[in-house]
Write a protein that holds these residues in place. Structure first.
Motif, PDB file in Angstrom:
ATOM      1  N   PRO A 184      -2.982  -7.251  -1.442  1.00 15.08           N
ATOM      2  CA  PRO A 184      -1.610  -7.175  -0.920  1.00 15.08           C
ATOM      3  C   PRO A 184      -1.176  -8.454  -0.206  1.00 15.08           C
ATOM      4  CG  PRO A 184      -2.855  -5.203  -0.290  1.00 15.08           C
ATOM      5  CD  PRO A 184      -3.829  -6.163  -0.906  1.00 15.08           C
ATOM      6  N   LEU A 185      -2.129  -9.149   0.418  1.00 17.63           N
ATOM      7  CA  LEU A 185      -1.769 -10.404   1.083  1.00 17.63           C
ATOM      8  C   LEU A 185      -1.364 -11.458   0.056  1.00 17.63           C
ATOM      9  CD1 LEU A 185      -4.554 -10.573   3.838  1.00 17.63           C
ATOM     10  CD2 LEU A 185      -2.132 -10.015   4.168  1.00 17.63           C
ATOM     11  N   MET A 236     -10.954   4.328   0.964  1.00 17.78           N
ATOM     12  CA  MET A 236     -10.955   2.900   1.288  1.00 17.78           C
ATOM     13  C   MET A 236     -10.120   2.640   2.538  1.00 17.78           C
ATOM     14  SD  MET A 236     -11.268   0.697  -2.107  1.00 17.78           S
ATOM     15  CE  MET A 236     -10.477   1.391  -3.516  1.00 17.78           C
ATOM     16  N   GLU A 290      -9.456  -4.687  -2.429  1.00 18.85           N
ATOM     17  CA  GLU A 290      -8.284  -3.815  -2.263  1.00 18.85           C
ATOM     18  C   GLU A 290      -7.350  -4.326  -1.160  1.00 18.85           C
ATOM     19  OE1 GLU A 290      -7.862  -1.105  -4.126  1.00 18.85           O
ATOM     20  OE2 GLU A 290      -6.346   0.090  -3.087  1.00 18.85           O
ATOM     21  N   PHE A 291      -7.925  -4.872  -0.091  1.00 16.04           N
ATOM     22  CA  PHE A 291      -7.080  -5.294   1.029  1.00 16.04           C
ATOM     23  C   PHE A 291      -6.805  -6.801   1.044  1.00 16.04           C
ATOM     24  CE2 PHE A 291      -8.373  -1.058   2.231  1.00 16.04           C
ATOM     25  CZ  PHE A 291      -7.168  -0.532   2.681  1.00 16.04           C
ATOM     26  N   ALA A 292      -7.407  -7.531   0.117  1.00 23.67           N
ATOM     27  CA  ALA A 292      -7.022  -8.940  -0.043  1.00 23.67           C
ATOM     28  C   ALA A 292      -5.783  -9.036  -0.937  1.00 23.67           C
ATOM     29  CB  ALA A 292      -8.169  -9.747  -0.644  1.00 23.67           C
ATOM     30  N   LEU A 341       0.811  -3.510   4.356  1.00 20.08           N
ATOM     31  CA  LEU A 341       1.309  -3.798   3.009  1.00 20.08           C
ATOM     32  C   LEU A 341       0.695  -2.830   1.997  1.00 20.08           C
ATOM     33  CD1 LEU A 341       0.999  -7.677   3.194  1.00 20.08           C
ATOM     34  CD2 LEU A 341       3.155  -6.388   3.101  1.00 20.08           C
ATOM     35  N   ALA A 399     -15.258  -3.388  -3.087  1.00 22.75           N
ATOM     36  CA  ALA A 399     -14.016  -2.728  -3.505  1.00 22.75           C
ATOM     37  C   ALA A 399     -12.989  -2.763  -2.377  1.00 22.75           C
ATOM     38  CB  ALA A 399     -14.307  -1.285  -3.922  1.00 22.75           C
ATOM     39  N   ILE A 400     -13.442  -2.508  -1.164  1.00 18.42           N
ATOM     40  CA  ILE A 400     -12.521  -2.518  -0.014  1.00 18.42           C
ATOM     41  C   ILE A 400     -11.979  -3.925   0.224  1.00 18.42           C
ATOM     42  CG2 ILE A 400     -12.417  -2.243   2.496  1.00 18.42           C
ATOM     43  CD1 ILE A 400     -14.503   0.052   2.142  1.00 18.42           C
ATOM     44  N   GLU A 404     -18.132  -1.917  -0.308  1.00 23.27           N
ATOM     45  CA  GLU A 404     -17.602  -2.990   0.545  1.00 23.27           C
ATOM     46  C   GLU A 404     -16.790  -3.991  -0.267  1.00 23.27           C
ATOM     47  OE1 GLU A 404     -17.637  -3.512   4.032  1.00 23.27           O
ATOM     48  OE2 GLU A 404     -18.055  -1.429   3.547  1.00 23.27           O
ATOM     49  N   SER A 419      -2.360  -6.416   6.359  1.00 22.60           N
ATOM     50  CA  SER A 419      -2.768  -6.037   5.015  1.00 22.60           C
ATOM     51  C   SER A 419      -2.773  -4.517   4.861  1.00 22.60           C
ATOM     52  CB  SER A 419      -4.161  -6.606   4.728  1.00 22.60           C
ATOM     53  OG  SER A 419      -4.672  -6.068   3.548  1.00 22.60           O
TER      54      SER A 419
END
Lengths: 324, 381, 324, 381
Positions: free
Chosen positions: A233-234, D309, A229-231, D288, A225-226, A223, D285
């Motif tokens: 790029p923002l 992921m 990973e998705f924070a 991106l 890592a995910i 969790e 996100s």
């Protein structure tokens, strides 16, 4: 369209990482106030956003975002984001930029949603927002009130002052840029916490097996890592939005700060839970990173504030605009 | 089913409330993890004990009032609502005493309970070892049989209150050939003969310590229950640690009420307000749930593994409430007691750091969820 | 203070459970419209809240709460909550109460936050709120518009009508009571889903082991158990608050409905995830319970609506009052 | 690093957008899980193929445009934003075709790809078996070696589109002495010789079916790759199923935008509004992130286990968005297409039920989290 870092950008980040590995070990985080400062100056961190005519590199925030992840990963102390990111914008056109780029002018700020000036006692110059306008304050004209808190390696200060010079720059661009830099630090700190916790889970044994072999531990770390990973790029997109002065920039900055703060807080909570009681002590260095995550997540507006802005930005405008 | 307190219960509540209103110190006592604060907390316990309020549910002969479980819950609600000091004698009262009542000899009860009720003797627990955190059966500290008693060797850790306490209790391997749950014995021991090294915590406090045993002699009359029976006896204790006794709802109700007041005073954003309202209701639900449990316990039922649900619920609620308070306060929430701008002297931050231990100690919440799944729901191991 | 059900209360619930086990198997849920009706009438379910002078049992909502858990556990179809809980209050003083208690008057309602009348096509009498006042509508005076949805065993109808008799009762007490009854049904449905899913996880094997031996499955099911365990007391307390007409009754009803709905939705989502694709089909009965949970969670105000009321009730009043 | 689309990319986006604006049916097509709807969707695929828009990233010779990954992502964004019909040929295009390109013979590609691009041949996948759900290596359906080919025996389930499709593909155990991952062979087969039994779903639809094989003869030229190599080849396919190709961000972006419009029109409570804003940003996100992945794939990197992921993220986001929409709509959200009051003909409910399968298929999210922990993070098995 090429949403990936260039070789130059990666190389700069690697240089910062190398410097910090050599000059900012956990021991320096614990006891130093601004370790690795001159070495970082040498590789250009403080001149990154300073125009070339002032001896800087004249680069953009997108070039700073990975180096700032590295400073977060190392939990580097000192007013680094304030000096390297906020100050070049607040002092735009000022001859002091040369000293700034050289690393010989340390700056702390109290702008935007920040209530206190971090590491203000180390600063050669304070920049304080009053009535929406940035003011330069010399240390000797300032009265600092220490506001001690959970992060002993990033001390906060209340600032009052007598004399101040009104600056001609706007405060908003500096607030945006430093907020993104801090978001990048949070991503870096989260990566460190994830790595450290994975390492601990691989070796610590309970009930006859490494705790990292238990599915509950695996899934908690997955969790994290995910989330990281998705924070990330923002954060990168927000850096681009700042550089391009996009109309969506305020939204993008809030998205970066909220997502990075929440991911890092998740990483911190998981790190503590997986380490167990030992994580709670001064025996490990873990606590330095936990405190840093809490302190940076609250800095320049916490997730609650930025989420409320995002709600307005996304639901309150007639048409939501996607990046770019 | 009802929620109507009897006249006697209401009178008891009123008495406790009035007494606390007149006696709770105006300013918080210094931290009980300092020598000065420890003694101040001991003084407070003396005061409580003088009113027979330190152990209300104990028999009168040991310093209590023979109060019912419901009355004890009422006491706890009033105690925490009054912001009364933390209980320095908590380890003894909540962890050791139930075991003394169920497995101790009459002599042991006579000898230790009255002093515990008055906090003349403050007790430290010594459950964990460096290599046996959640896995208590992996203990390696040992007790060597000698004439008239035992000699203790080895190391314990996460011993709370040990820096200034008078006595300790814990398990030692008394049968060197044994493994896991077998061959462990439950000992009480004076801390005077033990080397105590405080552990620095995140918040700079030293509430925990490591204990080093180097052949401390312990006479037979300090063995609790039979030699080799330590595991079974300790499990009865930790089950009460995980269950009703250690975490009465009072503390969480008081925190939830403070949180609501904080949210009102800071003008919480609706999203945070929603979470505050949820937390308040969670505390309320935990209270109601505990009333139901108290009734079942009073009727002689065992709550057993179901207490794991309570442990997970309260410990995560406690973290959530404190994290919410910090979020409501923003940067100011992270200031400690030394900062002029700290809210309530940094109490929310202190409480947050304290709450983070909740999901870890007394069996991590991962272990509790295994217990719920296996023993309550019947899923395979 | 005795927050535990009495032997009488437990016995009534056991009787309902027994009747439903015999007369409302999953097959009856799937294909029947109001199975077990007469048997439930015999043991007094429809007279529970009807005063004794109208041949009812004259009991309170707190006596109905466990029986209603049982109707939820069995996913009993038909306008049971409306007939047994809402109608006795809406028809207070009306001679029709005798027929109601006997189970020979089926009632559907559209009151409070309810948009549609459930099972209205089965009703001998409709009670519809208009301008805050309840009105009795005979079926022949009503035009029903079927509004088919996910729960085929609890069909919804839009109601328009010509003639209606204004009732002299207030609508709010009936709304509160039926909302609590539905909350109890949600708790019962959640308990059924938990039991069923535990049973499946004990027997279904993947990767050479029962899936219930995997820690991820264990912990998800433990979460459901905790959610149900701590939702139920709020439902019981709300029933008491309704019976005692406590000043906090609206808050307590909202707390019950929101917590029960959320716990049941968690149970439903977990049941589906643990069952995997088979849970998604008509091959198992699981889908009947999933649909029922979704439909009851939205009925009489969903969790979103009740949570927003709770926010106001808890943060908007000068002093929050604890039960009792 | 930049997010600046090139002139060519912008032109391509404009072309796709214009064409879709002129051709997407005004009313939704009937469900593709009915005979009538299936054929309507096939017609739509013909129309797309006529513009070389059905498989933009394929080489021109097979009916595509040789578009880059970024162009394909652009196509997907525009496709779903236009509310264009679901892709009835999805299984073939996204699951089988990548395997044909990497492991098929030139003859197989010639024979099957053009028909797939035009939806003259619609393909059904046949991965699962009743006793091999998430555990694909437990397959027991078998292929018996005969002169010139194989005979297939056994049962498959959760075969999507099988009710009306023309062809199927899946793994069969070709070496009876083998176990687990070994001895499996990848077959393509005509559905004409297979007994197909539709499976009724929660929503009453029949998108899935069971397949019964009773000695169907399959010639050697319908074996994909070498016999016994099925597992390795299939893993390459499921890895692309789990990865970029099956779930381009376009569909989630379109859902997020619709959700924001719904929240505005229903005047969402701030708490729900917060969740809507979060979901919108999560979709952003994911977009991106996918741009970054596309860049790495284009540079020849493998994404491997990291695609797990993405699978967890998009599948749980999809459930969350639809559940939020239902909550915004209250009782009305649960109405289906047959109800006069249903919003958008029950599309949110349909989408919700569809989304619930996301965390289950293509490797449950529990398995994905194991993969992330073990292969990405390096935790022990």
């Amino acid at each position: 369209m090429n949403f990936a870092f260039t070789d130059d950008q990666l190389a700069l980040a690697a240089a910062v990482r190398q410097v910090l590995a050599a000059h900012c070990p956990a021991e320096a985080v614990r006891n130093g106030r601004s370790p690795a400062w001159s070495q970082l100056a040498e590789i250009g961190l403080f001149g990154l956003l300073v125009p070339q005519e002032h001896d800087g590199l004249g680069l953009g925030l997108v070039d700073a975002v990975l180096p700032f992840e590295e400073t977060g990963r190392a939990a580097l102390p000192g007013p680094v984001a304030e000096t390297a990111v906020a100050a070049p914008l607040l002092l735009a056109g000022d001859p002091a930029l040369g000293k700034l780029a050289a690393g010989s002018l340390r700056v702390s700020v109290r702008i935007g949603d920040q209530v206190y000036a971090p590491d203000a006692d180390l600063a050669d110059l304070l920049i304080v927002e009053r009535e929406g306008v940035p003011h330069a304050v010399r240390p000797e004209a300032a009265r600092l009130t220490p506001q001690s808190g959970v992060d002993r390696t990033r001390p906060l200060f209340g600032v009052e002052f007598r004399d101040a010079t009104r600056l001609r720059t706007e405060v908003a661009p500096a607030v945006r840029a430093v907020t993104v830099a801090v978001a990048a630090q949070l991503v870096g700190a989260a990566r460190h916490l994830l790595d450290t916790t994975v390492g601990y889970a691989r070796t610590r044994r309970q009930f006859g097996a490494p705790i990292g072999s238990f599915q509950a531990v695996k899934h908690r770390l997955a969790e994290v890592a995910i989330a990281v990973e998705f924070a990330a790029p923002l954060v990168y997109a927000a850096a681009l939005a700042v550089d391009r002065r996009l109309p969506t920039v305020d939204r993008d900055v809030s998205a970066a700060k909220a997502a990075a703060g929440e991911a890092a807080e998740l990483a911190a909570g998981t790190a503590l839970q997986v380490h167990g009681a030992i994580g709670y002590t001064g025996e490990l260095d873990l606590g330095l990173w936990l405190a840093r995550v809490w302190s940076l997540s609250a800095a320049y507006g916490g997730p609650g504030l930025h989420r409320s802005r995002l709600r307005t930005a996304i639901l309150g405008t007639p048409e939501v605009r996607r990046w770019p | 089913m009802d929620l109507d307190f009897t006249r006697a219960e209401q009178d008891f509540r009123a008495e406790v409330r009035d007494w606390l209103a007149g006696h709770v110190p105006g300013a918080p006592l210094p931290s009980m993890d300092t020598r000065e604060g420890f003694e101040a907390h001991r003084e407070w316990e003396h005061l409580l004990a003088g009113e027979r309020l330190s152990v209300v549910s104990w028999p009168v002969e040991y310093g209590g009032r023979g109060a019912s479980l419901v009355e004890w819950l009422i006491f706890e609600e009033e105690y925490w609502a009054a912001s009364a000091p933390g209980r320095v004698s908590q380890n003894g009262i909540f962890l050791l005493a139930p075991t003394l009542f169920s497995h101790g000899t009459a002599e042991q009860r006579e000898r230790f309970l009255p002093g515990m009720a008055r906090a003349d003797d403050v007790w430290a627990q010594a459950w964990s070892e460096p290599e046996a955190g959640s896995d208590l059966a992996a203990l390696t500290s040992r007790a060597e049989r000698v004439e008239g008693g035992w000699r203790l060797h080895g190391q314990k850790t996460w011993s709370s209150r040990a820096s200034y306490a008078d006595w300790g209790f814990g398990l030692f391997r008394s049968d060197p050939a044994s493994a896991r749950h077998r061959g462990l014995t439950y000992f009480m021991f004076p801390l005077a003969g033990v080397t105590v090294r405080p552990i620095a915590q995140l918040d700079g406090e030293h509430g925990f310590a490591e204990l080093f045993f180097d052949g401390l002699f312990v006479p037979d009359d300090l063995v609790l229950g039979a030699a080799g029976e330590g595991w079974r006896i300790a499990m009865a204790t930790t089950s009460s640690e995980r269950g009703l006794t250690l975490r009465s709802p009072g503390r969480f109700l008081a925190t939830a009420d403070r949180l609501v007041r904080l949210a009102r005073s800071t003008g919480a954003d609706p999203v945070l307000a929603d979470q505050v309202a949820r937390a308040w209701l969670d505390a309320e639900s935990y209270r109601l749930h505990t009333f139901g449990t108290a009734r079942r316990l009073a009727a002689g039922e065992e709550i057993g593994s179901a207490s794991s649900m309570g442990k997970v619920f309260w410990s995560e609620l406690d973290v959530r409430m404190h994290a919410l308070a910090l979020r409501l306060l923003g940067e100011r929430g992270l200031l400690d007691g030394g900062a002029p701008d700290a809210e309530e002297g940094g109490r929310w931050l202190d409480g947050y750091l304290f709450s983070l231990a909740g999901p870890i100690y007394a069996g991590t919440n991962e272990i509790q969820r295994n217990i719920i799944a296996e023993r309550v729901l019947g899923l395979p191991r």
